[in-house]
Design an enzyme around this catalytic site. Structure first.
Site, short mmCIF file in Angstrom:
data_model
loop_
_atom_site.label_atom_id
_atom_site.label_comp_id
_atom_site.label_asym_id
_atom_site.label_seq_id
_atom_site.Cartn_x
_atom_site.Cartn_y
_atom_site.Cartn_z
N ARG A 92 0.99 -1.09 0.09
CA ARG A 92 -0.06 -0.04 0.12
C ARG A 92 0.75 1.23 0.04
O ARG A 92 0.50 2.45 -0.59
CB ARG A 92 -0.88 0.00 1.35
CG ARG A 92 -1.96 1.16 1.28
CD ARG A 92 -3.17 1.04 2.04
NE ARG A 92 -3.28 0.35 3.23
CZ ARG A 92 -2.50 0.85 4.39
NH1 ARG A 92 -1.92 2.42 4.11
NH2 ARG A 92 -2.29 0.31 5.47
N TYR A 118 -16.06 15.71 -16.57
CA TYR A 118 -16.20 14.14 -16.84
C TYR A 118 -17.04 13.91 -15.75
O TYR A 118 -17.06 14.58 -14.60
CB TYR A 118 -14.91 13.28 -16.38
CG TYR A 118 -15.23 11.87 -16.19
CD1 TYR A 118 -15.48 11.08 -17.32
CD2 TYR A 118 -15.06 11.35 -14.99
CE1 TYR A 118 -15.68 9.77 -17.26
CE2 TYR A 118 -15.38 9.72 -15.17
CZ TYR A 118 -15.80 9.24 -15.97
OH TYR A 118 -16.01 7.99 -16.04
N ASP A 128 -7.24 17.82 -15.79
CA ASP A 128 -7.26 16.23 -16.16
C ASP A 128 -6.85 16.20 -17.71
O ASP A 128 -7.45 16.88 -18.59
CB ASP A 128 -8.75 16.10 -16.12
CG ASP A 128 -9.35 14.60 -16.38
OD1 ASP A 128 -8.48 13.94 -17.20
OD2 ASP A 128 -10.24 13.99 -15.79
N LYS A 157 -7.82 4.91 -20.02
CA LYS A 157 -8.34 5.39 -21.28
C LYS A 157 -6.70 5.26 -22.28
O LYS A 157 -6.31 4.06 -22.31
CB LYS A 157 -8.64 6.61 -21.48
CG LYS A 157 -9.62 7.09 -20.32
CD LYS A 157 -10.88 6.44 -20.49
CE LYS A 157 -11.85 6.25 -19.15
NZ LYS A 157 -12.35 7.64 -18.75
C1 LIG Z 1 -12.80 8.07 -17.59
C2 LIG Z 1 -12.38 9.49 -17.17
C3 LIG Z 1 -12.24 9.80 -15.70
C4 LIG Z 1 -12.43 8.73 -14.74
O1 LIG Z 1 -11.38 7.66 -14.69
P1 LIG Z 1 -11.66 6.12 -14.31
O2 LIG Z 1 -10.47 5.55 -14.64
O3 LIG Z 1 -13.04 5.60 -15.03
O4 LIG Z 1 -11.90 6.24 -12.90
C5 LIG Z 1 -11.78 10.79 -15.32
N1 LIG Z 1 -11.40 11.82 -16.18
C6 LIG Z 1 -11.84 11.65 -17.84
C7 LIG Z 1 -11.82 12.92 -18.58
C8 LIG Z 1 -12.30 10.56 -18.26
O5 LIG Z 1 -12.43 10.22 -19.42
#
Ligand SMILES: *Cc1c(COP(=O)(O)O)cnc(C)c1O
Length: 424
Positions: free
Chosen positions: A68, A121, A204, A229
């Protein structure tokens, strides 16, 4: 030549890994273990002192304690993740949401204000409106197209200027590819920082990064990713990341240790494998997206294509932001089909190769309907403002042969019965 002089795609193959520590294995093994053996009680004591930041260990290397806190796969992955963005330190997480939530909880306290860009998001939107506010954080949104003066005036007039602690932006915005000027946000963060309070700018960068956009170079303090992604890129893991300077990421990692939002060894290993092909995947998908966008743009059943390659045409006032901060056009695009939900659904239901699924950034192309799926939670009024209408379809373009993607779109479009213009 020092290894750090190599390009990121070269460094992804071995950076941070020492074969002599793993029986000469060329690739980093999966350290599927929860805990690590100390050589002596004194060593265990020293490692814990270092983990909890006690003085007296400056310059010493921290050892492995418990997965962890640290694990070789997580650590080597983090060494590689930071390279793309030119950050000092990376932190890997169990999901994009845990990267975002852990980072926001690290820097925000009750009474603080968070300024954020709209649209976000869906998960992030929910998190800041339903969880952060529950902990006494105030949240204020702005949208693409609002200039610095307007945003600053909004902060000052509402009495929020002194309490501003963080700015959180997502650019390009999902699903319309609207751009937020990162450098402008950096200027706002600096203007509202006080000697005892740094306003932190977090971006982000899931949509474009880490290949086509490097927000740290535009003045962001922390870059966040859903590694689910493009970084993962094969639609088979959930993971997240944060990259920034040593001071800030060290704080985020401390919060992560106690929230337990770290990544696991196996997923770390999968992401190291994915990072080796990140650039060629993203570039291949980008080339395909350009072909698909050009095809859709000429299609009689398509009204408008929201694609970064069309920024000059769609959003001339945003073209300078694109020039300044984007290194490519990416592989996300959306389009308005002639008609509404019925026609959009006909299209989606007739796709044969392209999968009808949310998420993005994988090797295979995906299609979805933002208004009823990813953005169904956004109030209708806000959806309208953001151009997320019932006729909008979002595509994440993969690395198939582009002709196969286009022929699938073509045959699905043929099945769509576009309403005839009303006869007056
Ligand atoms: C998918 C996504 C998230 C969240 O990510 P997870 O891996 O599903 O928790 C956050 N920001 C954006 C822009 C995303 O496309």
């Amino acid at each position: 030549m020092k290894q750090t002089a190599f390009s990121p795609e070269t460094q992804m193959l071995g950076y941070g890994y020492k074969p002599e520590l793993s029986e000469g294995a060329v690739k980093c093994p999966i350290f599927q273990t929860s805990t690590f053996v100390f050589r002596s009680a004194e060593e265990g004591k020293a490692f814990f002192e270092m983990a909890y930041g006690k003085p007296g260990h400056e310059g010493e290397e921290m050892g492995l304690i418990y997965s962890r806190i640290n694990n070789p796969d997580m650590e080597i992955l983090e060494e590689r993740l930071k390279i793309w963005d030119g950050g000092e330190m990376g932190a890997a997480f169990s999901s994009g949401m845990s990267a975002i939530a852990t980072t926001l909880f690290t820097f925000l306290s009750p009474g603080d204000v968070l300024l954020y860009s709209n649209p976000l998001y869906g998960g992030t939107h929910k998190f800041i409106h339903h969880i952060l506010t529950h902990f006494g954080v105030e949240v204020i949104g702005f949208h693409a197209g609002q200039g610095r003066r307007e945003i600053e005036k909004m902060l000052v007039d509402s009495g929020h200027a002194k309490k501003l602690k963080m700015i959180f932006v997502e650019t390009p915005a999902n699903p319309t590819n609207d751009l937020i000027d990162i450098e402008m946000c950096h200027t706002i963060a600096r203007r509202f920082s006080l000697p005892h309070k740094q306003v932190i700018l977090a971006v982000d960068n899931t949509y474009m990064g880490p290949v086509f956009q490097h927000p740290l170079k535009q003045g962001a303090d922390i870059v966040l990713y859903s590694a689910t992604k493009y970084i993962g890129g094969h639609s088979d893991v959930i993971a997240g990341a944060a990259v920034g300077n040593k001071e800030l990421i060290t704080q985020v990692k401390k919060t992560r240790t106690f929230f337990g939002t770290m990544i696991d060894p196996h997923t770390s290993w999968l992401l190291m494998r994915s990072l080796e092909t990140l650039k060629i995947r993203m570039e291949a998908a980008e080339r395909n997206a350009a072909e698909v966008a050009a095809y859709l743009d000429k299609h009689p059943k398509v009204e408008k294509v929201y694609y970064l390659g069309f920024v000059e045409k769609n959003n001339p006032e945003q073209a300078y932001i694109f020039e300044k901060q984007c290194l490519g056009t990416g592989s996300m695009l959306s389009f308005d089909i002639r008609g509404g939900e019925k026609e959009a659904f006909q299209f989606l239901n007739h796709l044969r190769h392209i999968k009808l699924a949310v998420s993005l950034g994988g090797t295979e192309s995906l299609a979805e309907h933002p208004a009823s799926m990813t953005h169904s939670d956004v109030p209708a009024e806000e959806r309208a403002e953001l151009h997320i209408s019932d006729k909008l379809v979002r595509l994440s373009i993969g690395i198939e042969h582009f002709r196969d993607i286009i022929s699938d779109i073509e045959q699905a479009m043929e099945k769509v019965e576009v309403p005839l213009p009303a006869i007056l």
